[in-house]
Design an enzyme around this catalytic site. Structure first.
Site, short mmCIF file in Angstrom:
data_model
loop_
_atom_site.label_atom_id
_atom_site.label_comp_id
_atom_site.label_asym_id
_atom_site.label_seq_id
_atom_site.Cartn_x
_atom_site.Cartn_y
_atom_site.Cartn_z
N SER A 58 0.85 -1.18 0.00
CA SER A 58 0.00 0.00 0.00
C SER A 58 0.89 1.24 0.00
CB SER A 58 -0.88 0.00 1.25
OG SER A 58 -1.51 1.25 1.46
N TYR A 111 -3.08 -1.79 10.29
CA TYR A 111 -3.08 -2.02 8.84
C TYR A 111 -1.86 -1.41 8.19
CZ TYR A 111 -4.36 -1.64 3.93
OH TYR A 111 -4.35 -1.71 2.57
#
Length: 252
Positions: free
Chosen positions: A137, A150
């Site tokens: 990400s 996360y």
């Protein structure tokens, strides 16, 4: 030779399955939703005349990883390309989230990805070829207040992938990390937030991922905005992220 894609029932994983099928690759798709994968299987086999195997599995526990590996071996298919796309997260205050949820996210985003990479990299070494795509990400580059676990897991994915790209290169294996920014997928809803206004379509991410993977790129960051974002100093970005994620948390 087949492409194994985890988290293939929706979002970027589903779009990656379409892209590879379009390029005449046989597929092994894995996720928890068998119904969605059966629909995808029928669509891809009819449209592209490729073979698609469906593996219903929950990778948020270690047993699921071994189950998937055993299912792939039972199929008798050789995995030429591994795509670790399955992932989970949430938006909320760290101390308010159940520990069980944190552990599931850590298992899915880090441990399962690591074990699958190890299983199939060992086989690729024997064949002296292969490609691995790990979905990280843009959050891999900065701390993420209100989505702390996360972002931390995705930092791990990026670090692991870049290291293994060096280690495995001598065996003819490339390891790429895909670092998408905000994407219009079901992930946002599952994480307890709305899609960002700047969210990009998963089709765009999947096509960029395919192109970068085939070129053997170490890190793939689709979109000019995303490439610019990762250049922001961490000391500034952390406050931008905090404000943004806290706003999403309130909307959820």
């Amino acid at each position: 030779m087949s492409v194994l894609i985890t988290g293939a029932s929706s979002g970027i994983g589903l779009e990656l399955a379409k892209v590879f099928a379009c390029h005449n690759y046989d597929l092994i798709i894995a996720a928890r939703s068998k119904e969605k994968m059966d629909i995808l299987k029928q669509e891809l086999e009819e449209k592209y005349n490729v073979k698609v195997h469906v593996c219903e599995v929950d990778l948020s526990n270690e047993e699921g990883v071994k189950l998937l590996y055993d299912k792939v071996k039972a199929l008798g298919e050789e995995v030429e390309i591994l795509i670790n796309n399955a992932g989970a997260g949430y938006v909320g205050e760290f101390t308010n989230e159940p520990r069980e949820r944190d552990l599931q996210i850590i298992q899915l985003n880090m441990t399962s990805l690591t074990l699958l990479t190890k299983y199939f990299a060992q086989e690729m070494i024997q064949k002296q070829k292969g490609k691995i795509l790990n979905v990280a990400s843009t959050g891999s580059y900065h701390p993420g207040p209100y989505t702390a676990v996360y972002y931390a897991t995705k930092a791990y994915v990026l670090s692991l992938s870049e290291a293994l790209n060096i280690e495995l290169k001598e065996y003819g294996i490339t390891v790429s990390a895909l670092c998408p920014g905000a994407t219009k997928t079901n992930f946002a809803k599952a994480a307890g937030k709305e899609d960002a206004g700047i969210a990009m379509p998963p089709e765009f991410m999947a096509k960029a991922a395919y192109k970068g993977l085939m070129k053997g790129k170490r890190v793939i960051i689709p979109g000019i905005r995303n490439r610019a974002f990762i250049k922001i100093p961490r000391s500034i970005a952390i406050y931008m992220i905090s404000k943004y994620q806290k706003g999403l948390k309130r909307k959820a």
